[in-house]
Design an enzyme around this catalytic site. Structure first.
Site, PDB file in Angstrom:
ATOM      1  N   LYS A  13     -10.693  -6.425   2.822  1.00  0.00           N
ATOM      2  CA  LYS A  13     -10.364  -5.142   2.178  1.00  0.00           C
ATOM      3  C   LYS A  13     -10.157  -5.306   0.669  1.00  0.00           C
ATOM      4  O   LYS A  13     -10.722  -4.570  -0.135  1.00  0.00           O
ATOM      5  CB  LYS A  13      -9.088  -4.539   2.805  1.00  0.00           C
ATOM      6  CG  LYS A  13      -9.180  -4.353   4.314  1.00  0.00           C
ATOM      7  CD  LYS A  13      -7.886  -3.772   4.886  1.00  0.00           C
ATOM      8  CE  LYS A  13      -6.663  -4.661   4.730  1.00  0.00           C
ATOM      9  NZ  LYS A  13      -6.716  -5.907   5.502  1.00  0.00           N
ATOM     10  N   ARG A  88      -1.101   2.140   7.771  1.00  0.00           N
ATOM     11  CA  ARG A  88      -1.050   1.099   8.794  1.00  0.00           C
ATOM     12  C   ARG A  88      -0.370   1.575  10.074  1.00  0.00           C
ATOM     13  O   ARG A  88      -0.279   0.788  11.028  1.00  0.00           O
ATOM     14  CB  ARG A  88      -0.245  -0.092   8.257  1.00  0.00           C
ATOM     15  CG  ARG A  88      -1.070  -1.231   7.680  1.00  0.00           C
ATOM     16  CD  ARG A  88      -0.094  -2.201   7.042  1.00  0.00           C
ATOM     17  NE  ARG A  88      -0.491  -3.571   7.020  1.00  0.00           N
ATOM     18  CZ  ARG A  88      -1.048  -4.186   5.974  1.00  0.00           C
ATOM     19  NH1 ARG A  88      -1.370  -3.520   4.892  1.00  0.00           N
ATOM     20  NH2 ARG A  88      -1.280  -5.469   6.019  1.00  0.00           N
ATOM     21  N   ARG A 127      -7.301 -18.458   1.269  1.00  0.00           N
ATOM     22  CA  ARG A 127      -7.286 -17.411   0.229  1.00  0.00           C
ATOM     23  C   ARG A 127      -6.411 -17.802  -0.959  1.00  0.00           C
ATOM     24  O   ARG A 127      -5.316 -18.305  -0.806  1.00  0.00           O
ATOM     25  CB  ARG A 127      -6.752 -16.115   0.856  1.00  0.00           C
ATOM     26  CG  ARG A 127      -6.373 -15.067  -0.152  1.00  0.00           C
ATOM     27  CD  ARG A 127      -6.290 -13.699   0.459  1.00  0.00           C
ATOM     28  NE  ARG A 127      -5.187 -13.503   1.377  1.00  0.00           N
ATOM     29  CZ  ARG A 127      -5.006 -12.368   2.064  1.00  0.00           C
ATOM     30  NH1 ARG A 127      -5.864 -11.368   1.943  1.00  0.00           N
ATOM     31  NH2 ARG A 127      -3.989 -12.249   2.866  1.00  0.00           N
ATOM     32  N   ARG A 161      -0.308 -16.830  -1.437  1.00  0.00           N
ATOM     33  CA  ARG A 161       0.790 -16.026  -0.930  1.00  0.00           C
ATOM     34  C   ARG A 161       1.636 -16.808   0.063  1.00  0.00           C
ATOM     35  O   ARG A 161       1.080 -17.514   0.906  1.00  0.00           O
ATOM     36  CB  ARG A 161       0.225 -14.767  -0.251  1.00  0.00           C
ATOM     37  CG  ARG A 161      -0.232 -13.723  -1.244  1.00  0.00           C
ATOM     38  CD  ARG A 161      -1.059 -12.633  -0.634  1.00  0.00           C
ATOM     39  NE  ARG A 161      -0.529 -12.131   0.626  1.00  0.00           N
ATOM     40  CZ  ARG A 161      -1.098 -11.164   1.331  1.00  0.00           C
ATOM     41  NH1 ARG A 161      -2.210 -10.590   0.885  1.00  0.00           N
ATOM     42  NH2 ARG A 161      -0.581 -10.767   2.458  1.00  0.00           N
ATOM     43  N   ARG A 172       0.947 -10.837  11.917  1.00  0.00           N
ATOM     44  CA  ARG A 172       0.289  -9.733  11.212  1.00  0.00           C
ATOM     45  C   ARG A 172      -0.863  -9.166  12.039  1.00  0.00           C
ATOM     46  O   ARG A 172      -1.091  -7.962  12.069  1.00  0.00           O
ATOM     47  CB  ARG A 172      -0.179 -10.200   9.835  1.00  0.00           C
ATOM     48  CG  ARG A 172       1.005 -10.315   8.865  1.00  0.00           C
ATOM     49  CD  ARG A 172       0.791 -11.323   7.759  1.00  0.00           C
ATOM     50  NE  ARG A 172      -0.321 -11.016   6.900  1.00  0.00           N
ATOM     51  CZ  ARG A 172      -0.893 -11.901   6.075  1.00  0.00           C
ATOM     52  NH1 ARG A 172      -0.427 -13.155   6.017  1.00  0.00           N
ATOM     53  NH2 ARG A 172      -1.869 -11.556   5.296  1.00  0.00           N
TER      54      ARG A 172
HETATM   55  P1  ADP Z   1      -3.111  -8.349   4.442  1.00  0.00           P
HETATM   56  O1  ADP Z   1      -4.192  -7.392   4.109  1.00  0.00           O
HETATM   57  O2  ADP Z   1      -3.486  -9.767   4.192  1.00  0.00           O
HETATM   58  O3  ADP Z   1      -2.501  -8.126   5.790  1.00  0.00           O
HETATM   59  P2  ADP Z   1      -1.265  -7.003   2.600  1.00  0.00           P
HETATM   60  O4  ADP Z   1      -1.224  -7.530   1.233  1.00  0.00           O
HETATM   61  O5  ADP Z   1      -1.955  -5.699   2.833  1.00  0.00           O
HETATM   62  O6  ADP Z   1      -1.852  -8.133   3.516  1.00  0.00           O
HETATM   63  O7  ADP Z   1       0.216  -6.840   3.170  1.00  0.00           O
HETATM   64  C1  ADP Z   1       1.146  -7.904   3.103  1.00  0.00           C
HETATM   65  C2  ADP Z   1       2.438  -7.479   3.803  1.00  0.00           C
HETATM   66  O8  ADP Z   1       3.017  -6.362   3.104  1.00  0.00           O
HETATM   67  C3  ADP Z   1       2.269  -6.994   5.233  1.00  0.00           C
HETATM   68  O9  ADP Z   1       2.296  -8.069   6.170  1.00  0.00           O
HETATM   69  C4  ADP Z   1       3.486  -6.069   5.389  1.00  0.00           C
HETATM   70  O10 ADP Z   1       4.678  -6.805   5.573  1.00  0.00           O
HETATM   71  C5  ADP Z   1       3.569  -5.415   4.010  1.00  0.00           C
HETATM   72  N1  ADP Z   1       2.763  -4.172   3.925  1.00  0.00           N
HETATM   73  C6  ADP Z   1       1.676  -3.952   3.125  1.00  0.00           C
HETATM   74  N2  ADP Z   1       1.205  -2.712   3.299  1.00  0.00           N
HETATM   75  C7  ADP Z   1       1.990  -2.115   4.232  1.00  0.00           C
HETATM   76  C8  ADP Z   1       1.995  -0.843   4.866  1.00  0.00           C
HETATM   77  N3  ADP Z   1       1.063   0.100   4.574  1.00  0.00           N
HETATM   78  N4  ADP Z   1       2.969  -0.592   5.780  1.00  0.00           N
HETATM   79  C9  ADP Z   1       3.902  -1.500   6.089  1.00  0.00           C
HETATM   80  N5  ADP Z   1       3.956  -2.731   5.547  1.00  0.00           N
HETATM   81  C10 ADP Z   1       3.002  -3.054   4.630  1.00  0.00           C
HETATM   82  P1  ADP Z   2      -7.737  -8.476   3.132  1.00  0.00           P
HETATM   83  O1  ADP Z   2      -7.475  -7.768   1.840  1.00  0.00           O
HETATM   84  O2  ADP Z   2      -8.440  -7.620   4.142  1.00  0.00           O
HETATM   85  O3  ADP Z   2      -6.507  -9.102   3.709  1.00  0.00           O
HETATM   86  P2  ADP Z   2      -9.263 -10.364   1.474  1.00  0.00           P
HETATM   87  O4  ADP Z   2     -10.229  -9.465   0.783  1.00  0.00           O
HETATM   88  O5  ADP Z   2      -8.129 -10.881   0.682  1.00  0.00           O
HETATM   89  O6  ADP Z   2      -8.742  -9.672   2.834  1.00  0.00           O
HETATM   90  O7  ADP Z   2     -10.104 -11.586   2.084  1.00  0.00           O
HETATM   91  C1  ADP Z   2      -9.455 -12.696   2.690  1.00  0.00           C
HETATM   92  C2  ADP Z   2     -10.122 -13.995   2.226  1.00  0.00           C
HETATM   93  O8  ADP Z   2     -11.428 -14.082   2.781  1.00  0.00           O
HETATM   94  C3  ADP Z   2     -10.282 -14.096   0.714  1.00  0.00           C
HETATM   95  O9  ADP Z   2     -10.045 -15.443   0.338  1.00  0.00           O
HETATM   96  C4  ADP Z   2     -11.743 -13.700   0.464  1.00  0.00           C
HETATM   97  O10 ADP Z   2     -12.295 -14.408  -0.650  1.00  0.00           O
HETATM   98  C5  ADP Z   2     -12.434 -14.112   1.756  1.00  0.00           C
HETATM   99  N1  ADP Z   2     -13.475 -13.169   2.176  1.00  0.00           N
HETATM  100  C6  ADP Z   2     -13.480 -11.822   2.031  1.00  0.00           C
HETATM  101  N2  ADP Z   2     -14.598 -11.266   2.548  1.00  0.00           N
HETATM  102  C7  ADP Z   2     -15.323 -12.297   3.055  1.00  0.00           C
HETATM  103  C8  ADP Z   2     -16.613 -12.382   3.730  1.00  0.00           C
HETATM  104  N3  ADP Z   2     -17.345 -11.290   3.995  1.00  0.00           N
HETATM  105  N4  ADP Z   2     -17.022 -13.615   4.109  1.00  0.00           N
HETATM  106  C9  ADP Z   2     -16.272 -14.717   3.837  1.00  0.00           C
HETATM  107  N5  ADP Z   2     -15.071 -14.706   3.210  1.00  0.00           N
HETATM  108  C10 ADP Z   2     -14.606 -13.513   2.819  1.00  0.00           C
END
Ligand code: ADP
Ligand code: ADP
Ligand code: ZN
Length: 215
Positions: A13, A88, A127, A161, A172
């Site tokens: 995302k 979410r 990541r 992170r 998660r």
């Molecule tokens: P990822 O896409 O890797 O799961 P995010 O950066 O979106 O991680 O979120 C990291 C953490 O922040 C989540 O595990 C949660 O604790 C919190 N968080 C982020 N967005 C939301 C949301 N929309 N609602 C509730 N908690 C959230």
């Molecule tokens: P999200 O925001 O959904 O949690 P990220 O965009 O941060 O996910 O992606 C998670 C990790 O995977 C990052 O290190 C990113 O560079 C890698 N990544 C994202 N999209 C792809 C893909 N299509 N194929 C391989 N690796 C990817």
């Protein structure tokens, strides 16, 4: 244009949102980024969210929806929004409808990134991001062109992170399955969901999203 990018942690995302920002001048609204900024700044929201995030659980609906409303109010009315990591839960989806409605915005697309859960742990554990500009990278899948130097801003410092570890990722994913995946039918009923194969190369995923946005 207002779109939601939906998918489990590590689906891509943030990576895709950053590309849409560069290509179209849209704004990425990542509640994860907003919460991490609040934790870093030590605000009341940050103090409340820190431990919850470290466990991989969800922060309260009220907190994240308030953050989204504030962010939208700071944007020009014609700037497109990419919701990344929000909504979410069903309560957040309902809150977003009201938030958009109050600002005369409508939701154009909900883009679901479909991925194999097995790949997510590897994605998340590899990541890292630029400490200066936030550009995302991966140890195996998206390294900086010049090792140790950010492609986008030239900085040489990167960060990882604290919640990007295997134990937290499992929590998660469970949260995603239990609370986030069930909101898809709400958007399916409106006919605005598009599904993209998130296991494809990053460039292919971007191209698929571009096609959806082009209508
Ligand atoms: P990822 O896409 O890797 O799961 P995010 O950066 O979106 O991680 O979120 C990291 C953490 O922040 C989540 O595990 C949660 O604790 C919190 N968080 C982020 N967005 C939301 C949301 N929309 N609602 C509730 N908690 C959230
Ligand atoms: P999200 O925001 O959904 O949690 P990220 O965009 O941060 O996910 O992606 C998670 C990790 O995977 C990052 O290190 C990113 O560079 C890698 N990544 C994202 N999209 C792809 C893909 N299509 N194929 C391989 N690796 C990817
Ligand atoms: Zn950078």
């Amino acid at each position: 244009m207002n779109i939601i990018l939906l998918g489990p942690p590590g689906a891509g995302k943030g990576t895709q949102a950053q590309r849409l920002v560069e290509a179209h001048g849209m704004r990425q609204l990542s509640t994860g980024d907003m919460l991490r900024a609040a934790v870093k700044a030590g605000t009341p929201v940050g103090l409340q969210a820190k431990a919850v995030m470290e466990r991989g659980e969800l922060v309260s609906d009220e907190i994240v929806s308030a953050l989204i409303g504030e962010e939208l109010d700071g944007m020009g009315p014609t700037t497109g929004a990419i919701f990344d990591g929000y909504p979410r839960t069903a309560a957040q989806a309902a809150a977003l409808d009201a938030i958009l409605d109050a600002r005369g915005r409508t939701l154009d697309h909900v883009i679901e990134l479909e991925v194999d859960e097995d790949a997510l742990v590897e994605r998340i554990c590899g990541r890292f991001t630029c400490a200066n500009c936030g550009k995302g990278y991966h140890d195996a899948f998206e390294q900086p062109r010049e090792p140790g130097v950010c492609d986008k801003c030239g900085a040489r410092e990167f960060k990882r992170r604290p919640d990007d570890n295997e134990a937290t990722v499992r929590t998660r994913m469970a949260e995603y399955r239990a609370k986030t995946a069930p909101i898809l039918p709400i958007y399916d009923q409106r006919g605005i969901v598009a599904r993209v194969n998130g296991m494809a190369d990053i460039d292919h995923v971007t191209a698929a999203i571009e096609r959806i946005m082009a209508g």
